[in-house]
Design a protein around this motif. Structure first.
Motif, PDB file in Angstrom:
ATOM      1  N   VAL A 141     -56.886 -59.694  19.409  1.00  0.00           N
ATOM      2  CA  VAL A 141     -55.715 -59.784  20.039  1.00  0.00           C
ATOM      3  C   VAL A 141     -55.063 -60.855  19.350  1.00  0.00           C
ATOM      4  CG1 VAL A 141     -54.572 -60.833  22.183  1.00  0.00           C
ATOM      5  CG2 VAL A 141     -56.783 -59.459  22.455  1.00  0.00           C
ATOM      6  N   VAL A 142     -53.834 -60.524  18.872  1.00  0.00           N
ATOM      7  CA  VAL A 142     -52.963 -61.450  18.170  1.00  0.00           C
ATOM      8  C   VAL A 142     -51.857 -62.045  18.924  1.00  0.00           C
ATOM      9  CG1 VAL A 142     -51.589 -61.441  15.941  1.00  0.00           C
ATOM     10  CG2 VAL A 142     -53.616 -59.896  16.239  1.00  0.00           C
ATOM     11  N   ILE A 143     -52.030 -63.317  19.030  1.00  0.00           N
ATOM     12  CA  ILE A 143     -50.642 -63.997  19.845  1.00  0.00           C
ATOM     13  C   ILE A 143     -49.960 -64.600  18.828  1.00  0.00           C
ATOM     14  CG2 ILE A 143     -50.283 -65.623  21.319  1.00  0.00           C
ATOM     15  CD1 ILE A 143     -53.021 -65.257  22.740  1.00  0.00           C
ATOM     16  N   SER A 144     -48.624 -64.219  18.741  1.00  0.00           N
ATOM     17  CA  SER A 144     -47.969 -64.692  17.365  1.00  0.00           C
ATOM     18  C   SER A 144     -46.801 -65.580  18.083  1.00  0.00           C
ATOM     19  CB  SER A 144     -47.420 -63.794  16.752  1.00  0.00           C
ATOM     20  OG  SER A 144     -48.455 -63.036  16.066  1.00  0.00           O
ATOM     21  N   VAL A 145     -46.461 -66.545  17.107  1.00  0.00           N
ATOM     22  CA  VAL A 145     -45.296 -67.444  17.595  1.00  0.00           C
ATOM     23  C   VAL A 145     -44.444 -67.531  16.407  1.00  0.00           C
ATOM     24  CG1 VAL A 145     -44.605 -69.855  18.238  1.00  0.00           C
ATOM     25  CG2 VAL A 145     -46.612 -69.146  18.946  1.00  0.00           C
ATOM     26  N   HIS A 146     -43.151 -67.105  16.535  1.00  0.00           N
ATOM     27  CA  HIS A 146     -42.222 -66.927  15.318  1.00  0.00           C
ATOM     28  C   HIS A 146     -41.338 -67.717  15.521  1.00  0.00           C
ATOM     29  CE1 HIS A 146     -44.173 -62.586  15.043  1.00  0.00           C
ATOM     30  NE2 HIS A 146     -44.059 -62.829  16.438  1.00  0.00           N
ATOM     31  N   ASN A 147     -40.820 -68.309  14.214  1.00  0.00           N
ATOM     32  CA  ASN A 147     -39.582 -69.063  14.445  1.00  0.00           C
ATOM     33  C   ASN A 147     -38.828 -69.018  12.899  1.00  0.00           C
ATOM     34  OD1 ASN A 147     -41.732 -70.793  13.640  1.00  0.00           O
ATOM     35  ND2 ASN A 147     -40.288 -72.184  13.260  1.00  0.00           N
ATOM     36  N   ARG A 148     -37.847 -69.101  12.776  1.00  0.00           N
ATOM     37  CA  ARG A 148     -36.968 -69.177  11.528  1.00  0.00           C
ATOM     38  C   ARG A 148     -37.041 -70.608  11.160  1.00  0.00           C
ATOM     39  NH1 ARG A 148     -35.404 -65.003   9.149  1.00  0.00           N
ATOM     40  NH2 ARG A 148     -35.477 -63.175  10.194  1.00  0.00           N
ATOM     41  N   GLU A 154     -53.630 -67.736  11.694  1.00  0.00           N
ATOM     42  CA  GLU A 154     -53.174 -67.475  10.563  1.00  0.00           C
ATOM     43  C   GLU A 154     -51.669 -67.898  10.367  1.00  0.00           C
ATOM     44  OE1 GLU A 154     -53.590 -63.346   9.440  1.00  0.00           O
ATOM     45  OE2 GLU A 154     -55.779 -63.667   8.884  1.00  0.00           O
ATOM     46  N   ARG A 155     -51.299 -68.274   9.156  1.00  0.00           N
ATOM     47  CA  ARG A 155     -49.725 -68.213   9.136  1.00  0.00           C
ATOM     48  C   ARG A 155     -49.249 -67.161   8.182  1.00  0.00           C
ATOM     49  NH1 ARG A 155     -46.223 -73.478   7.119  1.00  0.00           N
ATOM     50  NH2 ARG A 155     -44.540 -72.377   6.341  1.00  0.00           N
ATOM     51  N   GLN A 156     -47.901 -66.741   8.179  1.00  0.00           N
ATOM     52  CA  GLN A 156     -47.385 -65.563   7.535  1.00  0.00           C
ATOM     53  C   GLN A 156     -45.923 -66.027   7.443  1.00  0.00           C
ATOM     54  OE1 GLN A 156     -48.123 -61.933   9.429  1.00  0.00           O
ATOM     55  NE2 GLN A 156     -47.496 -60.836   7.472  1.00  0.00           N
ATOM     56  N   ASP A 157     -45.404 -66.232   5.997  1.00  0.00           N
ATOM     57  CA  ASP A 157     -44.033 -66.358   5.868  1.00  0.00           C
ATOM     58  C   ASP A 157     -43.578 -65.072   5.230  1.00  0.00           C
ATOM     59  OD1 ASP A 157     -45.289 -68.599   6.437  1.00  0.00           O
ATOM     60  OD2 ASP A 157     -44.301 -69.697   4.542  1.00  0.00           O
ATOM     61  N   ALA A 158     -42.042 -64.656   5.842  1.00  0.00           N
ATOM     62  CA  ALA A 158     -41.563 -63.577   5.315  1.00  0.00           C
ATOM     63  C   ALA A 158     -39.896 -63.814   5.524  1.00  0.00           C
ATOM     64  CB  ALA A 158     -41.955 -62.212   5.990  1.00  0.00           C
ATOM     65  N   ASP A 159     -39.406 -63.827   4.499  1.00  0.00           N
ATOM     66  CA  ASP A 159     -37.788 -64.152   4.521  1.00  0.00           C
ATOM     67  C   ASP A 159     -37.572 -65.165   5.483  1.00  0.00           C
ATOM     68  OD1 ASP A 159     -37.888 -61.796   2.608  1.00  0.00           O
ATOM     69  OD2 ASP A 159     -37.674 -60.701   4.429  1.00  0.00           O
ATOM     70  N   GLY A 160     -38.212 -66.335   5.331  1.00  0.00           N
ATOM     71  CA  GLY A 160     -37.739 -67.458   6.060  1.00  0.00           C
ATOM     72  C   GLY A 160     -38.076 -67.133   7.525  1.00  0.00           C
TER      73      GLY A 160
END
Lengths: 534, 192
Positions: free
Chosen positions: A477-484, A514-520
């Motif tokens: 299960v992947v619970i993701s928190v996204h922010n610019r 895990e941390r993932q960066d993509a285009d800010g």
């Protein structure tokens, strides 16, 4: 290295073994730069060359160490191939000549020695062993050890096939290997640090402080000039070249002001000495001078590194102290909150019961009264829910882990983080995903981990939106928190404890963050094993 | 006195006690609030109830101590606990050690409170009826009854009590007649 902010693995890193010899996408630019740098440094070294070794001043070693230190020991093979290529183009090595195998080994050997040294130091400075080696000591040790390891690695061949390097006899072998080690030492300690600082600067990482206060600058310059004067006087008096005064001066500067000023002093000293030993100086005299120079450089740089490491350790200690105070304050705050919750829940019980009754009574009464009663009832219930949720969250008794629907977890997270998001003018978008998604977890703890990530995102958020979603990826299960996010987090940044705590909780649940960066767009994901079918 | 089931609400917060009592009254119970357990214990023997809803954290006597004293007076009363300081340990204790029917967290969930009280009243009524049916047994008959419901055959009962099997047979008939049951299974149901 000694920072409190945990370095999270980026997407993709986990999938690779620790030593993946094949360069990754970003490595090719690094390797191309390395080829150019190595070629240039090689050229610069030529005037200090001699028999049985390449040069008594070998900046290419510094370029090599910088590459391996930054790119990791996994780039060893690639670096060796680059050097082989440059040497071939240069004509230094003939890969098709009679002794091609030994020639190739001669090129590859020091690179491998450097790679192994870097790997060993990195290992020593990682995990629980890190206590022994505070940054920047590991790099200082690697810069001192790698040249010596490379020289030692050359010993067997020098003894077995001395004719290859044109030396004969134990004396010559010793001399040639000393030359080799000294040249590399000067290269690693003078050239690698600035290359790494430039790389750090480009990556917006912390670099040592070059700007000295006026008094400090005067002290450093005064000490260095005095030492040079004393050394010059010794030489003029016919006592030969005595490194001791300059050595003391650079150690002084290193211990007092750290490695950046120490390095600048060393560069000055090296710049004064090297032109004198270039070209036609007698080999023995040149070795003497360079040995003395290497002694000064090693001592000065290590002294500077030690001072910086001390400063790091002190900063960490005071940070830990502050954390401790904060933890203590939080404990008190928690006790107070529990008391407040208790005090509130008592009258709230009465309010909720009476509000509901009033609501029931007012059906059919004046519409305005009915609407008012309905509103009071609804608010009293919302408040009751909030109090129950807060109490569950603040409770000290750890419940047993259970199969927990992720959507319920996100609901709790939403309830706990919404108010803070609103205060920070951030919209929290929560997509609970598949309601059948289950994890086996201790609800309160996992909610805290997720809330911490959301709070971090809220405070680092640029465009006013933080998105939270959950999905199934393979058996996880992947619970993701996204922010610019801007480079600099806005508002009062935390102490990095939130992420630390979140990671500890998630790892205790058999998952990882895990941390993932993509285009800010920055995404922090909690990965947890999927619980059994509902 | 009406036929409505009697419920006492005990909470040192008088407002809350009264509120809960009014709520229960609206749902057809004869509910009465107390802000201190002591006066309730003093009058309880004269006017017992089917169900007691009590807070746990109270002044002199806490909810658990109160429950203990209450059980001694009336083993057939249902007890529902409520608290503003819920802990897992208390929740377990309240049900296992003090015979509580439920453990309610404040702010109260109304539906759960009503369900618990309803269940408590039903249990108490059944228990009272059972007790009433065994109330008129003689001491000897009660001894026979208690051994029988443990599953002992007449012969063993006779041995244990030093009676003849024929006498035990007579006592057994009397027990069945007085409790209005027709068989061992119903007797056991009565005792449980």
């Amino acid at each position: 290295m000694a920072s409190f902010t945990p370095a999270l693995p980026r997407e993709g890193e986990r999938a690779r073994p620790v030593l993946a010899w094949v360069p990754m996408r970003g490595d090719w630019i690094l390797l191309a730069l390395y080829a150019v740098g190595f070629w240039l440094a090689h050229g610069v070294a030529a005037p200090w060359g001699g028999t049985g070794y390449y040069s008594l001043w070998f900046p290419a070693a510094g370029v090599r160490l910088a590459l391996l230190w930054r790119g990791g020991a996994r780039l060893t093979i690639a670096a060796a191939l680059v050097e082989l290529l440059v040497d071939t183009i240069d004509g230094a090595v003939d890969p098709f000549g009679a002794d091609r195998v030994l020639a190739i080994i001669g090129v590859v050997r020091p690179v491998v020695a450097y790679g192994l040294t870097v790997a060993a130091i990195r290992w020593l400075a990682s995990g629980a062993r890190a206590e022994l080696l505070t940054a920047p000591m590991p790099f200082g040790l690697a810069a001192v050890l790698a040249p010596n390891m490379a020289a030692l690695a050359a010993l067997p061949q020098a003894l077995l096939r001395p004719e290859l390097t044109g030396v004969a006899g134990a004396h010559d072998v010793l001399l040639s290997l000393s030359d080799f080690a000294v040249g590399d030492l000067l290269g690693t300690l003078i050239v690698a640090p600035p290359l790494l600082w430039i790389a750090d600067r480009l990556a917006s990482r912390e670099i040592p402080n070059f700007a000295l206060r006026k008094a400090a600058l005067a002290e450093a310059v005064g000490v260095l000039l005095a030492s040079l004067l004393i050394a010059g006087t010794f030489t003029a008096a016919g006592l030969g070249l005595q490194p001791m005064p300059v050595l003391l001066a650079t150690v002084w500067i290193g211990l007092r002001f750290g490695r950046a000023p120490a390095w600048m002093a060393l560069v000055l000293v090296v710049a004064l000495v090297l032109p004198q030993t270039a070209g036609a100086t007698a080999a023995a005299a040149r070795l003497q001078i360079h040995l003395a120079l290497a002694t000064v450089v090693v001592a000065g740089y290590l002294a500077g590194s030690f001072a910086d490491a001390q400063a790091h350790a002190r900063a960490d200690l005071s940070r830990r102290d502050r954390l401790l105070f904060q933890a203590e304050r939080l404990k008190t705050l928690r006790a107070m909150s529990v008391a407040v919750i208790h005090e509130v829940s008592q009258p709230l019980s009465t309010l909720a019961i009476e509000a509901r009754h009033l609501h029931e009574l007012s059906v059919g009464a004046d519409p305005e009264i009915a609407a008012g009663a309905a509103l009071i009832d609804r608010k009293a219930h919302a408040l009751s829910d909030l109090v129950r949720r807060l109490r569950r969250f603040g409770g000290s008794a750890a419940d047993q882990p259970s199969a927990l629907p992720v959507s319920a977890l996100l609901d709790t997270v939403s309830g706990l983080a919404q108010a803070e998001a609103k205060a920070a003018r951030v919209r929290l978008e929560i997509d609970p995903g598949d309601p059948d998604l289950l994890v086996f977890a201790q609800e309160v703890e996992l909610a805290q981990a997720a809330v911490n990530l959301v709070r971090n995102a809220v405070h680092a958020c640029d465009d006013g939106v933080v998105r939270v979603d959950a999905l199934k990826r393979e058996e996880q299960v992947v619970i993701s928190v996204h922010n610019r996010c801007a480079v600099r987090p806005r508002g009062a940044a935390g102490m990095g404890v939130g992420l630390l705590v979140a990671r500890a909780i998630v790892e205790a649940h058999g998952g990882r963050i895990e941390r993932q960066d993509a285009d800010g767009l920055i995404t922090h994901s909690i990965l947890l094993p999927l619980a059994g079918e509902p | 006195m009406t036929d409505n089931p009697a419920v006492y609400v005990v909470d040192d917060d008088g407002d809350l006690g009264a509120s809960v009592a009014r709520l229960l009254t609206r749902h057809g119970y004869a509910a009465e609030p107390f802000s201190d357990p002591a006066p309730l214990l003093a009058i309880y023997a004269q006017s017992p109830a089917h169900c007691i809803v009590t807070d746990i954290m109270m002044g002199d006597i806490d909810g658990f101590g109160f429950a203990d004293q209450l059980r001694r007076i009336d083993p057939a009363v249902a007890i529902v606990f409520m608290t503003a300081w819920p802990t897992t340990a208390n929740a377990v204790d309240s049900v296992r050690r003090y015979g509580g029917l439920d453990y309610l967290e404040k702010p109260l969930d109304e539906d759960r409170l009503l369900a618990a009280v309803g269940e408590g009243v039903a249990w108490s009524r059944g228990r009272r009826a059972a007790l009433a049916r065994t109330a008129h047994l003689t001491p000897r008959e009660r001894q026979v009854f208690e051994l029988l419901v443990q599953g002992h055959p007449n012969k063993v009962v006779a041995d244990r009590l030093g009676l003849s099997p024929k006498t035990v047979e007579d006592h057994r008939a009397a027990v069945l007649a007085k409790t209005g049951t027709n068989g061992l299974a119903q007797l056991i149901a009565l005792a449980s």
